[in-house]
Scaffold this motif. Structure first.
Motif, PDB file in Angstrom:
ATOM      1  N   VAL A  64      -6.775 -14.897  -7.237  1.00  0.00           N
ATOM      2  CA  VAL A  64      -7.363 -13.597  -6.926  1.00  0.00           C
ATOM      3  C   VAL A  64      -7.426 -12.757  -8.193  1.00  0.00           C
ATOM      4  O   VAL A  64      -6.676 -12.983  -9.147  1.00  0.00           O
ATOM      5  N   ASP A  65      -8.334 -11.787  -8.192  1.00  0.00           N
ATOM      6  CA  ASP A  65      -8.538 -10.938  -9.370  1.00  0.00           C
ATOM      7  C   ASP A  65      -7.828  -9.604  -9.263  1.00  0.00           C
ATOM      8  O   ASP A  65      -7.600  -8.942 -10.274  1.00  0.00           O
ATOM      9  N   ALA A  66      -7.500  -9.192  -8.037  1.00  0.00           N
ATOM     10  CA  ALA A  66      -6.853  -7.895  -7.831  1.00  0.00           C
ATOM     11  C   ALA A  66      -6.071  -7.935  -6.526  1.00  0.00           C
ATOM     12  O   ALA A  66      -6.276  -8.806  -5.671  1.00  0.00           O
ATOM     13  N   TRP A  67      -5.178  -6.975  -6.389  1.00  0.00           N
ATOM     14  CA  TRP A  67      -4.338  -6.854  -5.188  1.00  0.00           C
ATOM     15  C   TRP A  67      -4.333  -5.371  -4.821  1.00  0.00           C
ATOM     16  O   TRP A  67      -3.839  -4.535  -5.580  1.00  0.00           O
ATOM     17  N   LEU A  68      -4.897  -5.055  -3.681  1.00  0.00           N
ATOM     18  CA  LEU A  68      -5.076  -3.666  -3.260  1.00  0.00           C
ATOM     19  C   LEU A  68      -4.121  -3.328  -2.131  1.00  0.00           C
ATOM     20  O   LEU A  68      -4.023  -4.055  -1.141  1.00  0.00           O
ATOM     21  N   MET A  69      -3.410  -2.216  -2.283  1.00  0.00           N
ATOM     22  CA  MET A  69      -2.522  -1.715  -1.238  1.00  0.00           C
ATOM     23  C   MET A  69      -2.819  -0.242  -1.004  1.00  0.00           C
ATOM     24  O   MET A  69      -3.001   0.519  -1.953  1.00  0.00           O
ATOM     25  N   SER A  70      -2.854   0.138   0.244  1.00  0.00           N
ATOM     26  CA  SER A  70      -3.031   1.545   0.603  1.00  0.00           C
ATOM     27  C   SER A  70      -2.036   1.886   1.695  1.00  0.00           C
ATOM     28  O   SER A  70      -1.881   1.142   2.667  1.00  0.00           O
ATOM     29  N   GLN A  71      -1.333   2.989   1.537  1.00  0.00           N
ATOM     30  CA  GLN A  71      -0.309   3.383   2.505  1.00  0.00           C
ATOM     31  C   GLN A  71      -0.155   4.888   2.519  1.00  0.00           C
ATOM     32  O   GLN A  71      -0.552   5.575   1.583  1.00  0.00           O
ATOM     33  N   ARG A  72       0.430   5.355   3.587  1.00  0.00           N
ATOM     34  CA  ARG A  72       0.723   6.774   3.720  1.00  0.00           C
ATOM     35  C   ARG A  72       2.213   6.966   3.961  1.00  0.00           C
ATOM     36  O   ARG A  72       2.928   6.013   4.304  1.00  0.00           O
ATOM     37  N   GLU A  73       2.664   8.189   3.759  1.00  0.00           N
ATOM     38  CA  GLU A  73       4.070   8.518   4.001  1.00  0.00           C
ATOM     39  C   GLU A  73       4.442   8.158   5.427  1.00  0.00           C
ATOM     40  O   GLU A  73       3.737   8.502   6.375  1.00  0.00           O
ATOM     41  N   PRO A 110      -3.518   1.452 -16.639  1.00  0.00           N
ATOM     42  CA  PRO A 110      -2.172   0.991 -16.263  1.00  0.00           C
ATOM     43  C   PRO A 110      -2.287  -0.138 -15.236  1.00  0.00           C
ATOM     44  O   PRO A 110      -3.341  -0.349 -14.648  1.00  0.00           O
ATOM     45  N   ASN A 111      -1.193  -0.848 -15.046  1.00  0.00           N
ATOM     46  CA  ASN A 111      -1.165  -1.904 -14.035  1.00  0.00           C
ATOM     47  C   ASN A 111       0.144  -1.783 -13.262  1.00  0.00           C
ATOM     48  O   ASN A 111       1.202  -2.076 -13.811  1.00  0.00           O
ATOM     49  N   PRO A 112       0.106  -1.260 -12.047  1.00  0.00           N
ATOM     50  CA  PRO A 112      -1.103  -1.013 -11.262  1.00  0.00           C
ATOM     51  C   PRO A 112      -1.762   0.332 -11.601  1.00  0.00           C
ATOM     52  O   PRO A 112      -1.125   1.224 -12.143  1.00  0.00           O
ATOM     53  N   ILE A 113      -3.016   0.422 -11.232  1.00  0.00           N
ATOM     54  CA  ILE A 113      -3.686   1.725 -11.217  1.00  0.00           C
ATOM     55  C   ILE A 113      -3.261   2.403  -9.924  1.00  0.00           C
ATOM     56  O   ILE A 113      -3.310   1.812  -8.844  1.00  0.00           O
ATOM     57  N   LYS A 114      -2.832   3.650 -10.043  1.00  0.00           N
ATOM     58  CA  LYS A 114      -2.203   4.316  -8.895  1.00  0.00           C
ATOM     59  C   LYS A 114      -2.869   5.655  -8.621  1.00  0.00           C
ATOM     60  O   LYS A 114      -3.125   6.430  -9.538  1.00  0.00           O
ATOM     61  N   TRP A 115      -3.153   5.892  -7.351  1.00  0.00           N
ATOM     62  CA  TRP A 115      -3.652   7.178  -6.909  1.00  0.00           C
ATOM     63  C   TRP A 115      -2.723   7.736  -5.834  1.00  0.00           C
ATOM     64  O   TRP A 115      -2.305   7.006  -4.928  1.00  0.00           O
ATOM     65  N   VAL A 116      -2.369   9.005  -5.959  1.00  0.00           N
ATOM     66  CA  VAL A 116      -1.632   9.715  -4.917  1.00  0.00           C
ATOM     67  C   VAL A 116      -2.493  10.895  -4.506  1.00  0.00           C
ATOM     68  O   VAL A 116      -2.735  11.801  -5.309  1.00  0.00           O
ATOM     69  N   ASP A 117      -2.959  10.895  -3.252  1.00  0.00           N
ATOM     70  CA  ASP A 117      -4.024  11.839  -2.899  1.00  0.00           C
ATOM     71  C   ASP A 117      -4.022  12.089  -1.390  1.00  0.00           C
ATOM     72  O   ASP A 117      -3.678  11.204  -0.608  1.00  0.00           O
ATOM     73  N   ASN A 118      -4.385  13.279  -0.988  1.00  0.00           N
ATOM     74  CA  ASN A 118      -4.578  13.557   0.442  1.00  0.00           C
ATOM     75  C   ASN A 118      -5.900  14.276   0.702  1.00  0.00           C
ATOM     76  O   ASN A 118      -6.069  14.949   1.718  1.00  0.00           O
ATOM     77  N   THR A 119      -6.856  14.118  -0.245  1.00  0.00           N
ATOM     78  CA  THR A 119      -8.145  14.805  -0.111  1.00  0.00           C
ATOM     79  C   THR A 119      -9.312  13.843   0.085  1.00  0.00           C
ATOM     80  O   THR A 119     -10.423  14.274   0.377  1.00  0.00           O
ATOM     81  N   GLY A 120      -9.091  12.557  -0.094  1.00  0.00           N
ATOM     82  CA  GLY A 120     -10.176  11.592  -0.036  1.00  0.00           C
ATOM     83  C   GLY A 120     -10.804  11.294  -1.382  1.00  0.00           C
ATOM     84  O   GLY A 120     -11.686  10.430  -1.493  1.00  0.00           O
TER      85      GLY A 120
END
Length: 445
Positions: A64-73, A110-120
């Motif tokens: 695989v070329d990437a590994w994507l994770m998305s989660q909320r509190e 960076p690896n991973p690239i990280k976003w922390v967001d609650n606006t979309g």
């Protein structure tokens, strides 16, 4: 003549001296403390950096070329707990992570690239990165059978699909071995502290299974379970399961709870528990014997039961090899046990980041001969395993066939390419001798 008050003071001072002397005799166990919490966090974050640095090669290994994770509190991916910093607990707002293979198109990211967001706003930024990177296969954690590869919540999946659209969702793939291998692989530098944790576990069992805590005819198994919980707090430890103390009888079977018995002379006691520290977990089962009046050791019939369980451990470690499936190890162990005339059951599992960690299992209590899916996984090197089992043994004095239940943690040894016990194993019972002084725990002076 001495006054009444003087006599009372003398009696009290004698009583206090009695318990002080008892304390000096009993308080011989010295626990080696783990590093301070601040130092632990520094060590754990160093381990994390090294573990995450291996992810690009893992991605390439699993195609695989990437590994994507998305989660909320409060709705974290299972993998979150193995990729977070030591001072992080819940994920903040929506936390999206994209691990990549460090291809030239992402140079400087960076690896991973990280976003922390609650606006979309995360989604257009993620789309821009994906277009620049153009990964062909993106792993997401949607496996239906393996927790360490199935941590993407349904709501997050739907949100991700809506935000990225069908073009990118067609590139999403389920690669369960990616999460399994990341979580279960241990670093050589972790072993030093894992040994220290095992030392603490063994010392706590030595102290717990003694007259320091047990007064036969008074102390209950539940009393002892809660003593362990309280003792852990004094050592700056926590646990991943409540200590389960049982009086072993013919009816006793491995389960999710102990018994609620008053501990008596002649009882065979059992503990199943683990501690949590340094981002790692232990899992141990040992046994103790409460001496009757005039006894100085456990009966030979009980000793033979423990030796039989020890023999099962030998068989298990002799057979277990990296690359074998859990079911292959189980089948071969059961065959060898039959040759040696041993009846029992094996239900071993990986251990480390979790008490029941990622990877191949070797039997379940309710699946004694074959485990679908988890038993069909290959056993990986550089892992820790809990060697968990019991041997049936008939005890003539009790006219009972008892399950002698033991469990020890083993680590992968690179030199021999075999698993070895981290601390050792129980080969003799802890002995509780009623003839000794009153227990210190709950003493009312």
């Amino acid at each position: 003549m001495l006054s009444l008050i003087t006599w009372i003071l003398l009696l009290l001072s004698c009583n206090l001296f009695k318990y002080s002397a008892s304390a000096l005799r009993e308080a011989t166990i010295q626990y080696k403390p783990l590093p301070s919490l601040r130092e632990q966090a520094r060590i754990r974050d160093h381990w994390l950096k090294e573990r995450i640095s291996r992810i690009p090669s893992l991605l390439k290994k699993h195609g695989v070329d990437a590994w994507l994770m998305s989660q909320r509190e409060h709705a974290e991916d299972t993998i979150w707990w193995s990729i977070k910093n030591a001072t992080d607990y819940d994920a903040h707002r929506r936390t999206v992570l994209l691990f990549h293979t460090n291809e030239s198109t992402l140079e400087g990211y960076p690896n991973p690239i990280k976003w922390v967001d609650n606006t979309g706003q995360v989604w257009p930024e993620l789309l821009r990165v994906l277009k620049d990177f153009n990964p062909r296969r993106i792993a997401i954690n949607i496996d239906q059978n393996i927790a360490f590869a199935g941590g993407l919540h349904v709501g997050e999946y739907d949100t991700t699909a809506q935000a990225l659209g069908p073009e990118w969702m067609q590139r999403m793939v389920n690669v369960p071995l990616l999460g399994i291998e990341y979580v279960t692989t241990k670093l050589e530098t972790q072993l030093e502290y894992y040994r220290d944790m095992q030392d603490i576990v063994w010392l706590m069992m030595e102290e717990g299974f003694s007259r320091h805590t047990i007064n036969p005819g008074v102390t209950t198994t539940e009393d002892l379970s809660w003593w362990y919980r309280e003792k852990m707090l004094t050592l700056n430890l926590t646990t991943w399961n409540h200590p389960r103390i049982s009086v072993l009888t013919e009816e006793s079977f491995p389960g999710w709870s102990g018994t609620d018995d008053i501990i008596q002379e002649g009882d065979l006691l059992h503990i199943d528990w683990g501690i949590t520290a340094m981002g790692m977990n232990t899992d141990t089962q040992h046994m103790a014997y409460v001496l009757r009046d005039g006894e100085t050791d456990a009966p030979d019939s009980l000793k033979q039961g423990l030796k039989k369980a020890n023999r099962m451990q030998d068989i298990h470690l002799d057979i277990m090899r990296a690359g074998m499936t859990g079911n292959e190890v189980l089948e071969n162990c059961l065959a060898q046990m039959k040759v040696q005339g041993i009846e029992g059951q094996i239900y071993s599992h990986p251990i480390g980041d979790w008490g029941h960690d990622a990877g191949a299992v070797i039997g379940f209590t309710n699946m004694p001969e074959h485990v679908p899916i988890l038993g069909e996984l290959a056993i990986l090197p550089d892992t820790y395993y809990s060697i968990e089992l019991y041997a049936y043994h008939f005890v003539p004095e009790r006219n009972e066939t008892i399950r002698f239940r033991i469990e020890e943690n083993a680590h992968w040894d690179k030199e021999t390419e075999r698993w070895k016990f981290v601390k050792g194993r129980q080969e003799k019972f802890y002995l509780i001798d009623k003839s000794k002084d009153t227990p210190l725990w709950k003493v009312q002076v």
